[in-house]
Design a protein around this motif. Structure first.
Motif, short mmCIF file in Angstrom:
data_model
loop_
_atom_site.label_atom_id
_atom_site.label_comp_id
_atom_site.label_asym_id
_atom_site.label_seq_id
_atom_site.Cartn_x
_atom_site.Cartn_y
_atom_site.Cartn_z
N MET A 228 0.84 -1.17 0.00
CA MET A 228 0.00 0.00 0.00
C MET A 228 0.89 1.24 0.00
SD MET A 228 -2.64 1.46 2.85
CE MET A 228 -3.87 0.20 2.76
N GLY A 229 0.48 2.27 -0.71
CA GLY A 229 1.25 3.50 -0.76
C GLY A 229 0.33 4.69 -0.83
N ASN A 230 0.86 5.82 -0.53
CA ASN A 230 0.09 7.05 -0.63
C ASN A 230 0.37 7.67 -1.99
OD1 ASN A 230 -0.96 9.65 -0.48
ND2 ASN A 230 -0.72 9.69 1.72
N TRP A 231 -0.38 7.26 -2.97
CA TRP A 231 -0.13 7.66 -4.36
C TRP A 231 -0.60 9.08 -4.64
CZ3 TRP A 231 3.63 4.98 -5.68
CH2 TRP A 231 3.75 3.66 -5.22
N GLU A 232 -1.52 9.61 -3.82
CA GLU A 232 -1.93 11.01 -3.99
C GLU A 232 -0.75 11.93 -3.66
OE1 GLU A 232 -3.79 8.88 -2.01
OE2 GLU A 232 -5.32 8.46 -3.53
N ALA A 233 -0.01 11.59 -2.61
CA ALA A 233 1.16 12.39 -2.24
C ALA A 233 2.24 12.29 -3.31
CB ALA A 233 1.70 11.94 -0.88
N VAL A 234 2.42 11.11 -3.88
CA VAL A 234 3.40 10.94 -4.96
C VAL A 234 2.96 11.78 -6.16
CG1 VAL A 234 4.41 9.30 -6.60
CG2 VAL A 234 4.15 8.66 -4.19
N ALA A 235 1.68 11.72 -6.51
CA ALA A 235 1.16 12.51 -7.63
C ALA A 235 1.42 13.99 -7.41
CB ALA A 235 -0.33 12.24 -7.81
N GLN A 236 1.17 14.46 -6.19
CA GLN A 236 1.39 15.87 -5.88
C GLN A 236 2.86 16.24 -6.06
OE1 GLN A 236 0.26 17.07 -1.91
NE2 GLN A 236 1.34 19.01 -2.10
N ALA A 237 3.75 15.41 -5.55
CA ALA A 237 5.19 15.69 -5.65
C ALA A 237 5.64 15.71 -7.11
CB ALA A 237 5.99 14.66 -4.86
N VAL A 238 5.19 14.73 -7.89
CA VAL A 238 5.57 14.65 -9.31
C VAL A 238 5.03 15.86 -10.07
CG1 VAL A 238 5.27 13.35 -11.46
CG2 VAL A 238 5.84 12.15 -9.35
N ASN A 239 3.75 16.13 -9.91
CA ASN A 239 3.14 17.24 -10.64
C ASN A 239 3.73 18.59 -10.25
OD1 ASN A 239 1.39 15.63 -12.20
ND2 ASN A 239 -0.04 15.49 -10.50
N ASP A 240 3.98 18.78 -8.96
CA ASP A 240 4.59 20.04 -8.51
C ASP A 240 5.98 20.22 -9.11
OD1 ASP A 240 2.33 20.57 -6.99
OD2 ASP A 240 3.28 20.12 -5.05
N ARG A 241 6.77 19.14 -9.08
CA ARG A 241 8.14 19.23 -9.60
C ARG A 241 8.16 19.45 -11.11
NH1 ARG A 241 12.79 19.89 -6.71
NH2 ARG A 241 14.51 18.86 -7.70
N MET A 242 7.25 18.78 -11.81
CA MET A 242 7.16 18.99 -13.26
C MET A 242 6.83 20.45 -13.57
SD MET A 242 5.22 15.53 -14.53
CE MET A 242 5.09 16.08 -16.25
N ARG A 243 5.90 21.01 -12.82
CA ARG A 243 5.52 22.41 -13.01
C ARG A 243 6.70 23.34 -12.71
NH1 ARG A 243 0.76 21.28 -11.42
NH2 ARG A 243 1.21 21.37 -9.19
N GLU A 244 7.40 23.08 -11.60
CA GLU A 244 8.56 23.90 -11.22
C GLU A 244 9.62 23.91 -12.31
OE1 GLU A 244 10.16 22.30 -7.61
OE2 GLU A 244 8.34 22.72 -6.47
N ARG A 245 9.84 22.77 -12.90
CA ARG A 245 10.92 22.63 -13.89
C ARG A 245 10.46 22.81 -15.33
NH1 ARG A 245 15.79 19.00 -12.28
NH2 ARG A 245 16.16 19.93 -10.27
N GLY A 246 9.16 22.99 -15.52
CA GLY A 246 8.64 23.18 -16.87
C GLY A 246 8.80 21.94 -17.73
N ILE A 247 8.64 20.77 -17.13
CA ILE A 247 8.82 19.50 -17.82
C ILE A 247 7.46 18.96 -18.26
CG2 ILE A 247 9.59 17.10 -17.58
CD1 ILE A 247 11.50 18.07 -15.39
N THR A 248 7.35 18.54 -19.49
CA THR A 248 6.12 17.92 -19.97
C THR A 248 6.14 16.43 -19.64
OG1 THR A 248 7.01 17.31 -22.14
CG2 THR A 248 6.01 19.53 -21.93
N GLN A 249 4.97 15.82 -19.74
CA GLN A 249 4.87 14.38 -19.49
C GLN A 249 5.75 13.62 -20.49
OE1 GLN A 249 1.32 11.88 -20.52
NE2 GLN A 249 1.03 12.08 -18.29
N ARG A 250 5.75 14.05 -21.72
CA ARG A 250 6.57 13.39 -22.75
C ARG A 250 8.05 13.48 -22.42
NH1 ARG A 250 5.31 13.65 -28.84
NH2 ARG A 250 6.79 12.12 -29.57
N GLU A 251 8.49 14.68 -21.99
CA GLU A 251 9.91 14.85 -21.63
C GLU A 251 10.27 13.98 -20.43
OE1 GLU A 251 10.61 19.49 -23.01
OE2 GLU A 251 9.68 19.07 -21.07
N LEU A 252 9.38 13.91 -19.46
CA LEU A 252 9.64 13.08 -18.29
C LEU A 252 9.69 11.60 -18.68
CD1 LEU A 252 10.19 12.81 -15.30
CD2 LEU A 252 7.72 12.92 -14.88
N ALA A 253 8.81 11.20 -19.57
CA ALA A 253 8.82 9.81 -20.04
C ALA A 253 10.15 9.49 -20.72
CB ALA A 253 7.65 9.57 -20.99
N GLU A 254 10.61 10.40 -21.57
CA GLU A 254 11.88 10.17 -22.29
C GLU A 254 13.07 10.14 -21.34
OE1 GLU A 254 12.06 13.22 -25.27
OE2 GLU A 254 10.47 12.29 -26.47
#
Length: 114
Positions: A1-27
């Motif tokens: 079991m994990g707290n995936w909402e907190a992970v989602a928040q951390a990922v989305n916040d960091r992507m926004r901070e760094r201006g990274i798109t989902q595609r760029e993060l995937a690559e």
């Protein structure tokens, strides 16, 4: 079991901070866009340590950051390692850019010496 909402928040916040798109993060992480989408939406599903580590590294976090967040449920917990210094972030970005340039250069035809 994990707290995936907190992970989602951390990922989305960091992507926004760094201006990274989902595609760029995937690559840069090697994780499929479908898996990233699930993580970004907090879909409750066990993730491998290597998947979380790859995303953490690609976002400039310490390798176990997202795993720690999934276990603790605290994206900004005081007991966790804090983000790397701006200089460390810059060094990581330069290293990532060098890898990208090398990969691009490897695909380009070489010029014959004159």
């Amino acid at each position: 079991m994990g707290n995936w909402e907190a992970v989602a928040q951390a990922v989305n916040d960091r992507m926004r901070e760094r201006g990274i798109t989902q595609r760029e993060l995937a690559e840069s992480s090697g994780v499929s866009p479908a898996t990233l989408r699930q993580i970004q939406h907090g879909v409750s599903r066990q993730r491998s340590r290597s998947t979380l580590a790859a995303i953490s590294r690609a976002l400039g976090f310490p390798e176990d950051r997202l795993r720690e967040i999934s276990l603790s449920g605290q994206p900004e917990g005081h007991h966790m390692v804090t983000d790397a210094s701006p200089l460390s972030d810059l060094r990581q970005e330069v290293a990532d850019l060098r890898k990208r340039v090398e990969a691009l250069e490897a695909t380009m035809p070489r010029e014959a010496p004159k």
